[in-house]
Design an enzyme around this catalytic site. Structure first.
Site, PDB file in Angstrom:
ATOM      1  N   HIS A  52      58.326  51.610  62.282  1.00 47.51           N
ATOM      2  CA  HIS A  52      57.106  51.174  61.646  1.00 47.51           C
ATOM      3  C   HIS A  52      55.960  52.230  62.052  1.00 47.51           C
ATOM      4  O   HIS A  52      55.830  52.662  63.194  1.00 47.51           O
ATOM      5  CB  HIS A  52      56.831  49.695  61.997  1.00 47.51           C
ATOM      6  CG  HIS A  52      55.447  49.098  61.353  1.00 47.51           C
ATOM      7  ND1 HIS A  52      54.379  49.461  61.583  1.00 47.51           N
ATOM      8  CD2 HIS A  52      55.395  48.035  60.309  1.00 47.51           C
ATOM      9  CE1 HIS A  52      53.685  48.969  60.785  1.00 47.51           C
ATOM     10  NE2 HIS A  52      54.262  47.965  60.079  1.00 47.51           N
TER      11      HIS A  52
ATOM     12  N   GLU B  44      53.118  51.716  63.162  1.00 45.07           N
ATOM     13  CA  GLU B  44      52.466  51.518  64.340  1.00 45.07           C
ATOM     14  C   GLU B  44      53.204  52.065  65.374  1.00 45.07           C
ATOM     15  O   GLU B  44      52.794  52.105  66.535  1.00 45.07           O
ATOM     16  CB  GLU B  44      51.893  50.068  64.222  1.00 45.07           C
ATOM     17  CG  GLU B  44      50.736  49.612  63.212  1.00 45.07           C
ATOM     18  CD  GLU B  44      50.821  48.378  62.661  1.00 45.07           C
ATOM     19  OE1 GLU B  44      51.495  47.525  62.927  1.00 45.07           O
ATOM     20  OE2 GLU B  44      50.134  48.280  61.645  1.00 45.07           O
TER      21      GLU B  44
ATOM     22  N   SER C  44      49.250  45.559  52.991  1.00 45.77           N
ATOM     23  CA  SER C  44      48.324  44.364  52.282  1.00 45.77           C
ATOM     24  C   SER C  44      48.775  43.672  51.198  1.00 45.77           C
ATOM     25  O   SER C  44      48.088  43.308  50.378  1.00 45.77           O
ATOM     26  CB  SER C  44      47.006  45.251  51.998  1.00 45.77           C
ATOM     27  OG  SER C  44      46.568  46.169  52.956  1.00 45.77           O
TER      28      SER C  44
END
Ligand code: PGA
Length: 263
Positions: free
Chosen positions: A99, A101, A222
């Site tokens: 990911h 992040e 999102s």
């Protein structure tokens, strides 16, 4: 070649958003919802490690599968703070790997992401490998080059036979929300579709069409009840990786319904 339609897939990435109590409440609400309205799409919920057993138990009698948000590339050893496939295998069948992040805050590079993916596949866990460019790379017209580099490293490391068990998630970093309710820039669904097809083309070049056609490619960034359909209905997009909206049962149910409408 006759290709069986790939089932749609939704991955709920709860990140580090929920306390144990909140995770329990959200999981119970979702399990209840999905008993009443069975999703046609495959749904995978990825809670934080400490909540794995609890959340797994709540979803045990539903069709929802459990995943983890990261995995170590070895089975055991002196790796403080890390978690291995062996330690989660009773509950988790999927693992999000690479990911953005993790890449950004834990310095994970393409070599490590590929090693984790290969290890997950060998250990019977389905990897969901995240790829995607930064805003600067996007604005410099490098999206395809960056995604190609990230995906190719993984594809070169795994066996071709295991490619049908893999999922890629295209997540442009600039489209991922900064937190629930804080939405980011939105990509053009047609461009998302082009990147999804590019990833499949790379897999086909590596392993042939038959294997590549079975692999899933998701979009993430999102996603909510309003945006799900416009991305998931695009050719080559088999579902979504959902962050913030997946921690809100009513909103996630909307995403499920929009996804099921795309089948
Ligand atoms: P978001 O997160 O849906 O909150 O943008 C997606 C992700 O990072 O997996």
């Amino acid at each position: 070649m006759i290709v069986k339609k790939r089932a749609k897939m939704l991955v709920a990435n709860w990140k580090m958003y929920l306390s144990a109590k909140e995770a329990e409440t959200v999981a119970e609400a979702m399990a209840e919802m999905f008993k009443k309205e069975k999703p046609a799409a495959e749904v995978i919920v990825c809670p934080s490690f400490p909540q794995l057993a609890l959340v797994g138990k709540i979803f045990a009698k539903t069709a929802v599968q459990i995943g983890v948000q990261d995995i170590h590339p070895e089975d055991k050893g002196p790796f403080t703070g890390d978690v291995s496939v062996k330690q989660v295998a009773e509950t988790a069948k999927y693992a999000i790997i690479g990911h953005s992040e993790r890449r950004q805050y834990h310095g994970e590079n393409d070599v490590l992401v590929a090693a984790k993916t290969a290890h997950a596949l060998k250990s019977g866990i389905h990897p969901i490998v995240c790829v995607g460019e930064t805003e600067e790379e996007k604005d410099a017209g490098q999206s395809e080059a960056v995604v190609t580099m990230q995906a190719q490293k993984v594809l070169d490391t795994v066996t071709s036979m295991s490619i049908p068990r893999m999922t890629f998630a295209y997540e442009p970093i600039w489209a991922i929300s900064a937190g629930p309710g804080k939405e980011a820039r939105q990509p053009d669904p047609v461009e998302v579709s082009q990147i999804a097809m590019l990833i499949r083309k790379l897999a086909a070049r590596r392993a042939g069409d038959a294997y590549a056609e079975k692999m899933r490619v998701l979009y993430g960034g999102s996603i909510n009840g309003q945006t799900a359909r416009m991305f998931i209905s695009e050719p080559g997009v088999d579902g979504a990786l959902v962050g913030g909206a997946s921690t809100k049962p009513a909103e996630f149910l909307k995403v499920v319904k929009e996804t099921d409408a795309c089948l």
